[in-house]
Design a protein around this motif. Structure first.
Motif, PDB file in Angstrom:
ATOM      1  N   LEU A 204       0.796  -1.538   0.009  1.00 11.74           N
ATOM      2  CA  LEU A 204      -0.371   0.136  -0.114  1.00 11.74           C
ATOM      3  C   LEU A 204       0.793   1.021   0.143  1.00 11.74           C
ATOM      4  CD1 LEU A 204      -2.813   1.308  -0.322  1.00 11.74           C
ATOM      5  CD2 LEU A 204      -2.788   0.933   2.149  1.00 11.74           C
ATOM      6  N   PHE A 205       1.821   1.446   0.573  1.00 17.91           N
ATOM      7  CA  PHE A 205       2.716   2.865   0.954  1.00 17.91           C
ATOM      8  C   PHE A 205       3.354   3.143   0.163  1.00 17.91           C
ATOM      9  CE2 PHE A 205       7.076   4.749   1.600  1.00 17.91           C
ATOM     10  CZ  PHE A 205       6.556   5.867   2.357  1.00 17.91           C
ATOM     11  N   TRP A 206       3.855   2.065  -1.396  1.00 15.08           N
ATOM     12  CA  TRP A 206       4.913   2.193  -2.237  1.00 15.08           C
ATOM     13  C   TRP A 206       4.142   2.844  -2.967  1.00 15.08           C
ATOM     14  CZ3 TRP A 206       9.756   4.048  -2.179  1.00 15.08           C
ATOM     15  CH2 TRP A 206      10.316   3.544  -0.969  1.00 15.08           C
ATOM     16  N   ARG A 207       2.581   1.674  -3.502  1.00 12.30           N
ATOM     17  CA  ARG A 207       1.609   2.196  -4.213  1.00 12.30           C
ATOM     18  C   ARG A 207       1.027   3.519  -4.070  1.00 12.30           C
ATOM     19  NH1 ARG A 207       0.083  -1.328  -8.475  1.00 12.30           N
ATOM     20  NH2 ARG A 207       0.649  -2.573  -7.926  1.00 12.30           N
ATOM     21  N   ARG A 208       0.923   3.862  -3.076  1.00 15.31           N
ATOM     22  CA  ARG A 208      -0.181   4.935  -3.734  1.00 15.31           C
ATOM     23  C   ARG A 208       0.689   6.321  -2.310  1.00 15.31           C
ATOM     24  NH1 ARG A 208      -5.530   3.949  -4.702  1.00 15.31           N
ATOM     25  NH2 ARG A 208      -5.716   5.094  -2.893  1.00 15.31           N
ATOM     26  N   TYR A 209       1.781   5.789  -1.874  1.00 18.93           N
ATOM     27  CA  TYR A 209       2.538   7.451  -0.863  1.00 18.93           C
ATOM     28  C   TYR A 209       3.206   7.091  -1.225  1.00 18.93           C
ATOM     29  CZ  TYR A 209      -2.244   6.160   1.828  1.00 18.93           C
ATOM     30  OH  TYR A 209      -3.028   6.468   1.973  1.00 18.93           O
ATOM     31  N   ALA A 210       4.046   6.690  -1.540  1.00 16.79           N
ATOM     32  CA  ALA A 210       6.036   7.015  -1.882  1.00 16.79           C
ATOM     33  C   ALA A 210       6.350   8.112  -3.010  1.00 16.79           C
ATOM     34  CB  ALA A 210       6.380   6.151  -3.190  1.00 16.79           C
ATOM     35  N   GLY A 211       5.075   8.664  -4.108  1.00 15.53           N
ATOM     36  CA  GLY A 211       5.674   9.591  -4.204  1.00 15.53           C
ATOM     37  C   GLY A 211       4.989  11.110  -3.977  1.00 15.53           C
ATOM     38  N   LEU A 212       4.247  10.604  -2.782  1.00 17.96           N
ATOM     39  CA  LEU A 212       4.589  12.105  -1.991  1.00 17.96           C
ATOM     40  C   LEU A 212       5.762  12.899  -2.036  1.00 17.96           C
ATOM     41  CD1 LEU A 212       1.258  11.251   0.130  1.00 17.96           C
ATOM     42  CD2 LEU A 212       1.187  12.973  -1.601  1.00 17.96           C
ATOM     43  N   PHE A 213       6.423  12.290  -2.055  1.00 18.61           N
ATOM     44  CA  PHE A 213       8.206  12.168  -1.103  1.00 18.61           C
ATOM     45  C   PHE A 213       9.183  12.480  -1.710  1.00 18.61           C
ATOM     46  CE2 PHE A 213       6.528   9.037   2.144  1.00 18.61           C
ATOM     47  CZ  PHE A 213       6.130   9.960   3.047  1.00 18.61           C
ATOM     48  N   PRO A 214       9.702  13.621  -2.112  1.00 20.49           N
ATOM     49  CA  PRO A 214      11.113  13.964  -2.618  1.00 20.49           C
ATOM     50  C   PRO A 214      11.499  13.232  -3.885  1.00 20.49           C
ATOM     51  CG  PRO A 214      11.657  15.244  -1.159  1.00 20.49           C
ATOM     52  CD  PRO A 214      10.073  13.966   0.105  1.00 20.49           C
ATOM     53  N   SER A 215      12.135  12.046  -2.807  1.00 27.02           N
ATOM     54  CA  SER A 215      13.453  10.677  -3.362  1.00 27.02           C
ATOM     55  C   SER A 215      12.550   9.895  -2.767  1.00 27.02           C
ATOM     56  CB  SER A 215      14.799  11.617  -2.514  1.00 27.02           C
ATOM     57  OG  SER A 215      14.718  11.391  -1.182  1.00 27.02           O
TER      58      SER A 215
END
Length: 168
Positions: A75-86
């Motif tokens: 869930l994290f890597w699919r949905r939320y990882a893009g919220l972080f700058p790197s």
């Protein structure tokens, strides 16, 4: 969202040497931590409650590691990882979230172990497997999570991670 096939995607791990190294490292670190912090608990479950210990070995991957990996890696890597700058920031955020989810255990060994585990399990989720199938490998993350849990409960660190009926 996460597709159903992603929940059982494998192979479990393409680098058995890395798995063995991880298992040995977990066993040494867990044993050292127990011998330092709770020496009387060393190997408590296999010595005093072998049936419970064997039940944990069988059920932990299915009832604890896999569901946590679905939530914290898939869930994290699919949905939320893009919220972080790197990617590095996302790794740190993922490990911090995983550790914070264990804050209810109210002890620093659990928080440190889950932070370190979060880094390793994210790496396995994102990078484990043969080159043609790398990335989003939930089974690799689950395997390493299970190995870490087995090492912790076997060594005697279960009291740091479970506050129920398991003897401390």
């Amino acid at each position: 969202g996460t597709r159903g096939a992603d929940l059982v995607r494998g192979p479990i791990f393409a680098a058995p040497g890395l798995v063995a190294l991880f298992a040995a490292t977990c066993a040494v670190v867990a044993s050292a931590a127990v011998l330092w912090l709770r020496p009387g608990a060393f190997l408590l479950l296999p010595r005093a409650l072998p049936e419970l210990w064997l039940s944990i070995l069988v059920l932990y991957p299915i009832l604890s590691a896999w569901p946590q990996e679905i939530m914290f890696r898939a869930l994290f890597w699919r949905r939320y990882a893009g919220l972080f700058p790197s990617r590095a920031t996302a790794y740190l955020a993922n490990a911090a979230l995983f550790a914070l989810a264990h804050l209810f255990l109210w002890n620093w060994p659990a928080i440190l172990a889950t932070f370190a585990g979060g880094l390793v399990f994210s790496w396995a989720y994102l990078h484990a497997g043969p080159p043609a199938r790398r990335g989003r490998n939930l089974m690799s993350a689950t395997l390493l999570h299970a190995i870490a849990g087995w090492a912790l409960f076997t060594a005697g660190a279960g009291a740091f991670f479970y506050h129920g009926a398991v003897a401390r």
